[in-house]
Design a protein around this motif. Sequence first.
Motif, short mmCIF file in Angstrom:
data_model
loop_
_atom_site.label_atom_id
_atom_site.label_comp_id
_atom_site.label_asym_id
_atom_site.label_seq_id
_atom_site.Cartn_x
_atom_site.Cartn_y
_atom_site.Cartn_z
N THR A 139 -18.85 8.03 -17.12
CA THR A 139 -18.32 6.67 -17.01
C THR A 139 -16.88 6.71 -16.54
O THR A 139 -16.21 7.75 -16.61
CB THR A 139 -18.39 5.93 -18.36
N ALA A 140 -16.42 5.57 -16.06
CA ALA A 140 -15.04 5.48 -15.56
C ALA A 140 -14.54 4.06 -15.71
O ALA A 140 -15.32 3.10 -15.81
CB ALA A 140 -14.97 5.90 -14.10
N ARG A 141 -13.24 3.93 -15.73
CA ARG A 141 -12.57 2.64 -15.60
C ARG A 141 -11.83 2.65 -14.27
O ARG A 141 -11.40 3.71 -13.80
CB ARG A 141 -11.60 2.40 -16.76
N ALA A 142 -11.66 1.48 -13.71
CA ALA A 142 -11.03 1.41 -12.40
C ALA A 142 -10.39 0.05 -12.18
O ALA A 142 -10.80 -0.96 -12.77
CB ALA A 142 -12.06 1.68 -11.30
N CYS A 143 -9.42 0.04 -11.30
CA CYS A 143 -8.75 -1.21 -10.94
C CYS A 143 -8.22 -1.09 -9.51
O CYS A 143 -7.60 -0.09 -9.16
CB CYS A 143 -7.58 -1.49 -11.90
N VAL A 144 -8.51 -2.10 -8.72
CA VAL A 144 -7.92 -2.21 -7.39
C VAL A 144 -7.47 -3.65 -7.20
O VAL A 144 -8.24 -4.59 -7.40
CB VAL A 144 -8.92 -1.84 -6.27
N LYS A 145 -6.23 -3.81 -6.84
CA LYS A 145 -5.69 -5.14 -6.51
C LYS A 145 -5.30 -5.12 -5.04
O LYS A 145 -4.29 -4.52 -4.65
CB LYS A 145 -4.48 -5.46 -7.38
N SER A 146 -6.13 -5.74 -4.21
CA SER A 146 -5.90 -5.71 -2.76
C SER A 146 -6.27 -7.06 -2.17
O SER A 146 -6.94 -7.88 -2.81
CB SER A 146 -6.74 -4.61 -2.10
N GLU A 147 -5.83 -7.28 -0.96
CA GLU A 147 -6.18 -8.51 -0.25
C GLU A 147 -6.24 -8.24 1.25
O GLU A 147 -5.59 -7.33 1.77
CB GLU A 147 -5.16 -9.62 -0.54
N PHE A 148 -7.03 -9.05 1.92
CA PHE A 148 -7.16 -9.01 3.37
C PHE A 148 -6.58 -10.29 3.96
O PHE A 148 -6.62 -11.35 3.33
CB PHE A 148 -8.62 -8.86 3.78
N TYR A 149 -6.05 -10.19 5.19
CA TYR A 149 -5.42 -11.36 5.79
C TYR A 149 -5.39 -11.19 7.31
O TYR A 149 -5.42 -10.06 7.83
CB TYR A 149 -3.99 -11.52 5.27
N ASP A 150 -5.35 -12.31 8.03
CA ASP A 150 -5.19 -12.25 9.48
C ASP A 150 -3.85 -11.61 9.79
O ASP A 150 -2.82 -12.00 9.23
CB ASP A 150 -5.27 -13.64 10.09
N SER A 151 -3.84 -10.63 10.68
CA SER A 151 -2.65 -9.83 10.88
C SER A 151 -2.44 -9.55 12.36
O SER A 151 -2.95 -10.27 13.23
CB SER A 151 -2.79 -8.52 10.08
N THR A 152 -1.70 -8.50 12.66
CA THR A 152 -1.44 -8.07 14.03
C THR A 152 -1.43 -6.55 14.08
O THR A 152 -1.25 -5.88 13.06
CB THR A 152 -0.09 -8.59 14.54
N VAL A 153 -1.64 -6.03 15.27
CA VAL A 153 -1.36 -4.61 15.53
C VAL A 153 -0.28 -4.55 16.59
O VAL A 153 -0.13 -5.48 17.40
CB VAL A 153 -2.61 -3.82 15.98
N GLU A 154 0.47 -3.46 16.59
CA GLU A 154 1.63 -3.35 17.47
C GLU A 154 1.58 -2.09 18.33
O GLU A 154 1.24 -1.01 17.82
CB GLU A 154 2.93 -3.33 16.65
N ASN A 155 1.91 -2.24 19.60
CA ASN A 155 2.16 -1.12 20.50
C ASN A 155 3.65 -1.06 20.79
O ASN A 155 4.29 -2.09 21.00
CB ASN A 155 1.41 -1.29 21.82
N VAL A 156 4.19 0.15 20.81
CA VAL A 156 5.60 0.35 21.15
C VAL A 156 5.66 0.95 22.55
O VAL A 156 4.99 1.95 22.83
CB VAL A 156 6.29 1.30 20.15
N MET A 157 6.45 0.32 23.44
CA MET A 157 6.53 0.80 24.82
C MET A 157 7.98 0.96 25.26
O MET A 157 8.85 0.16 24.87
CB MET A 157 5.84 -0.19 25.77
N THR A 158 8.22 1.97 26.06
CA THR A 158 9.46 2.10 26.80
C THR A 158 9.13 2.70 28.15
O THR A 158 8.04 3.28 28.34
CB THR A 158 10.50 2.94 26.04
N PHE A 159 10.07 2.57 29.10
CA PHE A 159 9.71 2.87 30.49
C PHE A 159 10.88 3.50 31.23
O PHE A 159 12.03 3.06 31.11
CB PHE A 159 9.30 1.56 31.19
#
Length: 641
Positions: free
Chosen positions: A235-255
């Motif tokens: 047996t085990a006990r467990a806890c997770v407190k998390s959430e999902f949300y609309d977000s973004t991903v990022e690209n870093v560019m230089t030239f």
Amino acid sequence: MNSVTLNERSRQLFGGCSEELLTETVHALSAFHRIQATDGYRLAAKEAARRLACVGLPADIRTYPADFQTTYLTQGMFRGWRCSEGWLEITTPFCERAADYSVQEMSLIQRSASLDAAQRELPIFYAPEGVQPETFCEDMHGGLLFVENNFDAWLGRAAALGACGIITCSIPEIAPVRVDLANDPQLKDAHGNLSFHAFSETQETALAGFAITPACARRLREACIALAQTHERPTARACVKSEFYDSTVENVMTFLPGQTEEEVLITAHLCHPRSSVNDNVSGVACAMEAMRVLHEQITGGMLPTPRRGIRLLLIPEFTGTYAYLASEPERAARTIAAINADMVGARQDGRTGPVVMVDTPDAAHAFLGDLMECVMDGIAQECRFGSGFVPLHLQKRVPFTPGSDHEIFSDPSVGIPSIAMTQWPDRTYHTSADDAAHLDPAILRRVAAMIASGAYTAASFCRQDAEQILPYTARRFFARADALRRSSAENSRTAMYFLLETWRKTLEDMHRTLPQQEQENAKLLFAPEYALAAQLLQSAETPLAPKTESLRRVPQRLFRAPLAMRPFENGLSDALREELSSIRKSFPGLMGLTNRILYAVDGSRSIGLIASFVEAETGVSCERFCESWLEFLAQAGLVQF
């Protein structure tokens, strides 16, 4: 013509690379928990941009939606995730805190659902090695499933049987450097880099997940087996407190601008959990250092401004590449080559393999791998021995192997031939043991110089460079042609035909990459190479038309870039999902050829010729699989005949 030879230029760039700056970048970026579409990744992106700006390279951070409504090419996007607490405590028959997000983030499977079981005992159901998910029928309502390996295969079954979470180790062995993990002093207490991949709210909330260590997994397995004798469970006990949300991903560019609008691309993925140093802070640091030394030597007059610009693109792996290609089609069309850095700085101490350059696929008919091998040989001129030199590190060129963003760029439908710089094997791969102590600044410096020299040579490619690289191209094809000449395989002469056609197209690619004013005069340079390929072609056998009408069908691709399998599968109907499952069962081990098959779909080849082309490159007979896979894609609306 440049008076500096390619090898001299490589050594010059090596001299300008700084182990100190590379080490500083590694320590700065590895401090962030760099999960895609999360605050930790965004902070790492801002730090990378800041560090680039500090060395005179203004960086742009491009933002793309990460939500269930957005798709880039075939890559459906997932949402952001944040977690404030997560732990798992085994309570019977022993007491152990098996996972604790506040101590080691990797002990919680990324994108884990919330779970409130801090005050109640959860039964643990054990699925032994070798048991298939579809044959496991325990009612696990309100319990936790424990599978030691390959947890991905169990997610649907666990949720269907009522489990609220999954416990796993899932750190695969890599013989001979990573075996018997539970007894390995370095890895027995390491956690795996694991993630759920959710493309709907239902999937997001399906399961909590805990990545336990090999030593803990062994103890838990033994407990499960022992308690089963009396029909009991841990047996085990467990806890997770998390959430999902609309977000973004990022690209870093230089030239770094060139004299024309054409570009060469340097890429590295910035994502992965803290610390994940070799995978892939090492690649990011080397890519950034390559740009810094190029900027320094170009602006300082040590190198002429190249004909083509050189762009750095730091990305969340795969998703960032799909987003870039979908959002910047005109820029992508002007890009002639890419160098991808992914796991490049580990100490070569017998537990990590050589610096590996992964070549382009045959369908790309590119000379970039030959160019990079020449560059690597220049960097390897480290210690004089007799009349030559020997390296102080290990390095190797290998045929195309998928597994990182080079696989996307090299797809002929994208048209950016890409090599990958990597290391293999790496015993700490995708584990919490991948830390700063694992890296060697001297290796980082060498790879940074290789990337810088490779990118600059592609960007400024001239006849003098071609003269140095043509022997590498010839040796590559000679070696493969000789192997086919000695082969007793039934299809060896047909494979020779495809090989020599690839050689011819590779020579054409190299010739076209020269400055326009050099192309006419360079015909004399290339003429003997074309003549030799044509002479060898006489010993080859032109592929016969396929015997059946079914194999004579010519498929047309209706999508660009490789198929992003996870979101693609998620969107399939039940009938198509069952059909895909049937293909996997009917052709075990061949799903790794799916993208090679798509690479070979050029609008003129029949199914039979596509299968022959793939077999010529890989040595794997795949005619029936090729037909089944393309027919399946036609049912899914991605291919037409």
